[in-house]
Design a protein around this motif. Sequence first.
Motif, PDB file in Angstrom:
ATOM      1  N   ILE A  16      52.822  14.375  23.977  1.00  0.00           N
ATOM      2  CA  ILE A  16      52.627  14.284  22.679  1.00  0.00           C
ATOM      3  C   ILE A  16      53.702  13.523  21.783  1.00  0.00           C
ATOM      4  CG2 ILE A  16      53.198  16.032  20.701  1.00  0.00           C
ATOM      5  CD1 ILE A  16      51.662  18.214  22.624  1.00  0.00           C
ATOM      6  N   VAL A  73      60.125  18.219  19.702  1.00  0.00           N
ATOM      7  CA  VAL A  73      59.289  18.827  20.566  1.00  0.00           C
ATOM      8  C   VAL A  73      59.772  19.948  21.324  1.00  0.00           C
ATOM      9  CG1 VAL A  73      57.880  18.395  22.674  1.00  0.00           C
ATOM     10  CG2 VAL A  73      58.058  16.723  20.968  1.00  0.00           C
ATOM     11  N   TYR A 102      58.765  20.959  13.893  1.00  0.00           N
ATOM     12  CA  TYR A 102      59.119  21.737  15.240  1.00  0.00           C
ATOM     13  C   TYR A 102      57.530  21.931  15.846  1.00  0.00           C
ATOM     14  CZ  TYR A 102      60.023  25.226  18.636  1.00  0.00           C
ATOM     15  OH  TYR A 102      60.032  25.975  19.702  1.00  0.00           O
ATOM     16  N   THR A 103      57.436  21.669  17.063  1.00  0.00           N
ATOM     17  CA  THR A 103      56.274  21.921  17.763  1.00  0.00           C
ATOM     18  C   THR A 103      56.363  23.438  18.251  1.00  0.00           C
ATOM     19  OG1 THR A 103      56.853  21.221  19.780  1.00  0.00           O
ATOM     20  CG2 THR A 103      55.416  19.862  18.625  1.00  0.00           C
ATOM     21  N   LEU A 137      54.466  23.493  13.445  1.00  0.00           N
ATOM     22  CA  LEU A 137      53.241  23.045  14.192  1.00  0.00           C
ATOM     23  C   LEU A 137      52.836  24.161  15.247  1.00  0.00           C
ATOM     24  CD1 LEU A 137      53.091  19.320  14.330  1.00  0.00           C
ATOM     25  CD2 LEU A 137      52.522  20.630  12.215  1.00  0.00           C
ATOM     26  N   ASP A 139      50.826  25.166  17.761  1.00  0.00           N
ATOM     27  CA  ASP A 139      49.851  24.687  18.781  1.00  0.00           C
ATOM     28  C   ASP A 139      49.062  25.859  19.280  1.00  0.00           C
ATOM     29  OD1 ASP A 139      50.930  22.245  17.571  1.00  0.00           O
ATOM     30  OD2 ASP A 139      51.754  21.681  19.581  1.00  0.00           O
ATOM     31  N   TYR A 142      47.038  24.115  25.118  1.00  0.00           N
ATOM     32  CA  TYR A 142      46.417  22.735  25.136  1.00  0.00           C
ATOM     33  C   TYR A 142      45.171  22.646  26.114  1.00  0.00           C
ATOM     34  CZ  TYR A 142      51.024  21.214  23.122  1.00  0.00           C
ATOM     35  OH  TYR A 142      51.746  21.545  22.177  1.00  0.00           O
ATOM     36  N   HIS A 170      46.100  17.514  22.948  1.00  0.00           N
ATOM     37  CA  HIS A 170      47.256  16.727  22.684  1.00  0.00           C
ATOM     38  C   HIS A 170      47.291  15.736  21.741  1.00  0.00           C
ATOM     39  CE1 HIS A 170      48.899  17.588  27.014  1.00  0.00           C
ATOM     40  NE2 HIS A 170      49.292  18.355  26.064  1.00  0.00           N
ATOM     41  N   VAL A 173      47.209  17.096  18.188  1.00  0.00           N
ATOM     42  CA  VAL A 173      48.356  17.568  17.839  1.00  0.00           C
ATOM     43  C   VAL A 173      49.271  16.290  17.554  1.00  0.00           C
ATOM     44  CG1 VAL A 173      50.566  18.654  18.709  1.00  0.00           C
ATOM     45  CG2 VAL A 173      48.445  19.458  19.167  1.00  0.00           C
ATOM     46  N   ALA A 177      50.918  15.781  13.923  1.00  0.00           N
ATOM     47  CA  ALA A 177      52.371  15.374  13.791  1.00  0.00           C
ATOM     48  C   ALA A 177      52.756  14.080  13.043  1.00  0.00           C
ATOM     49  CB  ALA A 177      53.307  15.481  15.152  1.00  0.00           C
TER      50      ALA A 177
END
Length: 281
Positions: A16, A73, A102-103, A137, A139, A142, A170, A173, A177
């Motif tokens: 990512i 990440v 921030y993921t 974010l 998620d 995946y 992926h 995402v 981002a």
Amino acid sequence: MSDFPSLGITGVTGAIGGEVARLLSRDGLPLVLLARNPAKAPELPRAVVRPADYGDRMLCERSLEGVETVFMVSGHESETRMEEHRSFIDAAVAAEVRHIVYTSLMGAAPDATFTLARDHFATEEYIKDAGLSYTFLRDCLYSDFLESMVGDDGVIRGPAGTGAVAVVAHADVAECAAAVLRNAAAHSGVTYTLTGPEALTMSQIAHIISEVRGSQVTFHDETIPEAYDSRKKWPAPDWQYDAWVSTYTAIAAGEMATVTEDVEDLTGHRARSLRDVLRGE
């Protein structure tokens, strides 16, 4: 356009972070690529590479000098991940970073069934308490990861029941981002939940993998004790077993089934399906 890179990207040696860096580089943006191993960072025009280890606060503070917005990440799963996250966030504050993207994880909450989602919630709260502008974010699981859940015997095993999960690609995402990072101020204080276009049960996931790959894949709904027992063949600490099993129990509890339009809203295209990802589309 300034040549001074005020945009930092972590995780640039991963799927990512690396794709986010490539997407922004194609826009001609100057970047700071933050890597635990700088030698493995991608070579991109108008990008400088600096070392960054989340657990080394002073190193991160130096490497974040001049960075106004950073894409963070989440760190590798470990017992010390929360300490490392706090260290990096403290470094960002000391370096006068203004905004963190921030993921996080879908369903992040202090009482989430999926144990790792609790860590993500704690990280979100730490960023807020630090007084930084932020975008989260969250998620879903995946879709790129699902084939690795298939055992050598062609069976996906776990206590997911008939629960569904809105797996996300992926690539989607990364595009989301990048869209946020191009104008972070416009997304300040916003939490996005990134999902695929549909919620699938594990049986449906097994069927799709079978259909696309042309090999038989099935799903076996384990009991929770069976799930812990079947994973004992891999030596691991207790927290890791809890994380592996609770991935499935969170699906069973319906905590990953919500489908959102956030990917389409941010990227302008429909989210990739599991079939799309398996076909490399």
